[in-house]
Design an enzyme around this catalytic site. Structure first.
Site, PDB file in Angstrom:
ATOM      1  N   SER A 121       0.866  -1.186   0.000  1.00  0.00           N
ATOM      2  CA  SER A 121       0.000   0.000   0.000  1.00  0.00           C
ATOM      3  C   SER A 121       0.897   1.229   0.000  1.00  0.00           C
ATOM      4  O   SER A 121       2.018   1.176   0.528  1.00  0.00           O
ATOM      5  CB  SER A 121      -0.860   0.015   1.268  1.00  0.00           C
ATOM      6  OG  SER A 121      -1.413   1.303   1.465  1.00  0.00           O
ATOM      7  N   TYR A 174      -1.098  -0.775  10.540  1.00  0.00           N
ATOM      8  CA  TYR A 174      -1.333  -1.259   9.172  1.00  0.00           C
ATOM      9  C   TYR A 174      -0.160  -0.893   8.273  1.00  0.00           C
ATOM     10  O   TYR A 174       0.374  -1.730   7.538  1.00  0.00           O
ATOM     11  CB  TYR A 174      -2.624  -0.648   8.623  1.00  0.00           C
ATOM     12  CG  TYR A 174      -2.836  -0.891   7.141  1.00  0.00           C
ATOM     13  CD1 TYR A 174      -3.185  -2.147   6.655  1.00  0.00           C
ATOM     14  CD2 TYR A 174      -2.662   0.145   6.208  1.00  0.00           C
ATOM     15  CE1 TYR A 174      -3.372  -2.372   5.295  1.00  0.00           C
ATOM     16  CE2 TYR A 174      -2.845  -0.064   4.856  1.00  0.00           C
ATOM     17  CZ  TYR A 174      -3.210  -1.326   4.404  1.00  0.00           C
ATOM     18  OH  TYR A 174      -3.381  -1.539   3.052  1.00  0.00           O
TER      19      TYR A 174
HETATM   20  N1  LIG Z   1      -8.684  -1.080  -1.091  1.00  0.00           N
HETATM   21  C1  LIG Z   1      -7.707  -0.215  -0.899  1.00  0.00           C
HETATM   22  O1  LIG Z   1      -7.909   1.019  -0.897  1.00  0.00           O
HETATM   23  C2  LIG Z   1      -6.300  -0.696  -0.712  1.00  0.00           C
HETATM   24  C3  LIG Z   1      -5.264   0.254  -0.781  1.00  0.00           C
HETATM   25  C4  LIG Z   1      -3.953  -0.181  -0.607  1.00  0.00           C
HETATM   26  C5  LIG Z   1      -3.692  -1.517  -0.377  1.00  0.00           C
HETATM   27  N2  LIG Z   1      -4.723  -2.408  -0.309  1.00  0.00           N
HETATM   28  C6  LIG Z   1      -4.380  -3.805  -0.042  1.00  0.00           C
HETATM   29  O2  LIG Z   1      -4.936  -4.608  -1.063  1.00  0.00           O
HETATM   30  C7  LIG Z   1      -5.297  -5.875  -0.526  1.00  0.00           C
HETATM   31  C8  LIG Z   1      -6.732  -6.174  -0.850  1.00  0.00           C
HETATM   32  O3  LIG Z   1      -7.537  -5.110  -0.356  1.00  0.00           O
HETATM   33  P1  LIG Z   1      -9.096  -5.036  -0.716  1.00  0.00           P
HETATM   34  O4  LIG Z   1      -9.538  -3.634  -0.476  1.00  0.00           O
HETATM   35  O5  LIG Z   1      -9.342  -5.693  -2.019  1.00  0.00           O
HETATM   36  O6  LIG Z   1      -9.680  -5.940   0.467  1.00  0.00           O
HETATM   37  P2  LIG Z   1     -11.141  -6.578   0.639  1.00  0.00           P
HETATM   38  O7  LIG Z   1     -12.046  -6.128  -0.450  1.00  0.00           O
HETATM   39  O8  LIG Z   1     -11.501  -6.337   2.056  1.00  0.00           O
HETATM   40  O9  LIG Z   1     -10.844  -8.119   0.423  1.00  0.00           O
HETATM   41  C9  LIG Z   1      -9.964  -8.750   1.304  1.00  0.00           C
HETATM   42  C10 LIG Z   1      -9.739 -10.165   0.860  1.00  0.00           C
HETATM   43  O10 LIG Z   1      -8.871 -10.761   1.819  1.00  0.00           O
HETATM   44  C11 LIG Z   1      -9.532 -11.868   2.388  1.00  0.00           C
HETATM   45  N3  LIG Z   1      -9.228 -11.984   3.800  1.00  0.00           N
HETATM   46  C12 LIG Z   1      -9.360 -11.058   4.786  1.00  0.00           C
HETATM   47  N4  LIG Z   1      -9.033 -11.589   5.973  1.00  0.00           N
HETATM   48  C13 LIG Z   1      -8.697 -12.872   5.742  1.00  0.00           C
HETATM   49  C14 LIG Z   1      -8.291 -13.945   6.556  1.00  0.00           C
HETATM   50  N5  LIG Z   1      -8.168 -13.838   7.881  1.00  0.00           N
HETATM   51  N6  LIG Z   1      -8.053 -15.141   5.975  1.00  0.00           N
HETATM   52  C15 LIG Z   1      -8.183 -15.306   4.638  1.00  0.00           C
HETATM   53  N7  LIG Z   1      -8.558 -14.330   3.810  1.00  0.00           N
HETATM   54  C16 LIG Z   1      -8.821 -13.136   4.359  1.00  0.00           C
HETATM   55  C17 LIG Z   1     -11.010 -11.656   2.168  1.00  0.00           C
HETATM   56  O11 LIG Z   1     -11.656 -12.898   2.049  1.00  0.00           O
HETATM   57  P3  LIG Z   1     -12.698 -13.499   3.125  1.00  0.00           P
HETATM   58  O12 LIG Z   1     -13.523 -12.361   3.638  1.00  0.00           O
HETATM   59  O13 LIG Z   1     -13.461 -14.511   2.317  1.00  0.00           O
HETATM   60  O14 LIG Z   1     -11.859 -14.121   4.165  1.00  0.00           O
HETATM   61  C18 LIG Z   1     -11.015 -10.941   0.826  1.00  0.00           C
HETATM   62  O15 LIG Z   1     -10.970 -11.877  -0.221  1.00  0.00           O
HETATM   63  C19 LIG Z   1      -5.003  -5.808   0.987  1.00  0.00           C
HETATM   64  O16 LIG Z   1      -3.743  -6.373   1.226  1.00  0.00           O
HETATM   65  C20 LIG Z   1      -4.976  -4.313   1.255  1.00  0.00           C
HETATM   66  O17 LIG Z   1      -4.167  -3.982   2.362  1.00  0.00           O
HETATM   67  C21 LIG Z   1      -6.015  -2.031  -0.473  1.00  0.00           C
END
Ligand SMILES: NC(=O)c1ccc[n+]([C@@H]2O[C@H](COP(=O)([O-])OP(=O)(O)OC[C@H]3O[C@@H](n4cnc5c(N)ncnc54)[C@H](OP(=O)(O)O)[C@@H]3O)[C@@H](O)[C@H]2O)c1
Length: 241
Positions: free
Chosen positions: A137, A150
């Site tokens: 991130s 985080y």
């Molecule tokens: N969205 C943003 O603005 C943003 C910005 C920078 C970086 N990121 C990074 O990008 C990545 C994805 O973000 P996102 O926004 O797409 O997240 P998201 O929509 O919340 O999806 C998170 C994914 O991770 C899985 N997950 C969460 N906790 C878990 C656990 N304990 N065990 C197994 N799977 C788990 C969830 O699956 P289940 O719920 O089925 O477990 C889901 O598939 C993350 O690493 C985040 O830090 C996101």
């Protein structure tokens, strides 16, 4: 079909960025292993991929549980592409950060990624090829008040990328660092903050999951055959201000 014959494991692919990455990699010909805690949403993503003509299967695993991480590595089998995307982002001011959430952040974002990679990378090394993409991130490098723990997990991931790019011979290891992305979790938890960050970004908006997935595909595929140990910012220019 540039990824035909390759197996790609995408963690956190039941939603958001991981789900789009799984779809994009499958569309490029990879057989994708979808994973997350929700069997229902994993099955839905597999159906979506199959509906698009791709090949996928799913393994349910909780990344907070090391036993599950090890089982996931076993059930995924040999993979050519590992996208370490699963991550959580419960923000809190430093003085209000609970020990439980701090530990969960490091367990899911760092410990699971570390031991999953430790289990899978040696097989890539033995094969002499492979690509690992770690999802960080912009928060790893830019100060975000309220996101200290985080951000520290993401800084750890970026450090691991650099070490692994040297340690795993013949395997490319890179980072994708998204800025604010309009995933369901972000929109449900903090839509105002996301919109604000979007407005203050040189491109004037937040990103879409598909735009991050395209960068994952680039780093996972031979298109980036001489890119190793790099950090690709996909943040609309947010980190340069
Ligand atoms: N969205 C943003 O603005 C943003 C910005 C920078 C970086 N990121 C990074 O990008 C990545 C994805 O973000 P996102 O926004 O797409 O997240 P998201 O929509 O919340 O999806 C998170 C994914 O991770 C899985 N997950 C969460 N906790 C878990 C656990 N304990 N065990 C197994 N799977 C788990 C969830 O699956 P289940 O719920 O089925 O477990 C889901 O598939 C993350 O690493 C985040 O830090 C996101």
């Amino acid at each position: 079909m540039e990824l035909k014959g390759q197996v790609a494991l995408v963690t956190g692919s039941t939603a958001g960025i991981g789900r789009e990455a799984a779809r994009v990699l499958a569309a490029a010909g990879a057989e994708v292993v979808v994973t997350g805690r929700s069997a229902e949403r994993a099955a839905e993503v597999v159906r979506e991929i199959e509906g698009d003509g791709g090949v996928a299967r799913f393994v349910v695993a909780d990344m907070a549980d090391l036993g599950d991480v090890r089982r996931l590595a076993e059930e995924a089998g040999e993979v050519d592409i590992l996208v370490n995307n699963a991550g959580i982002y419960p923000f809190a001011p430093t003085a209000e950060q609970s020990v439980e959430t701090f530990e969960l952040l490091f367990d899911v974002n760092v410990r699971a990624l570390f031991f999953l990679t430790a289990a899978l990378a040696p097989k890539m090394v033995a094969k002499g090829s492979g690509s690992i993409v770690n999802v960080s991130s912009t928060a790893a490098a830019v100060g975000f008040p309220g996101a200290a723990a985080y951000s520290a997990t993401k800084a750890a991931i970026e450090s691991l990328t650099r070490t692994w790019a040297m340690e795993f011979e013949g395997v490319r290891v890179n980072t994708v660092s998204p800025g604010a992305v309009a995933t369901d979790t972000v929109l449900a938890n903090n839509p105002d903050a996301a919109e604000q960050i979007g407005k203050s970004t040189p491109l004037g908006r937040v990103g879409q999951a598909r735009e991050i997935a395209e960068a994952v595909l680039f780093l996972a595929s031979p298109r980036s055959s001489y890119v190793n140990g790099a950090n690709l910012l996909v943040d609309g220019g947010r980190a340069i201000i």
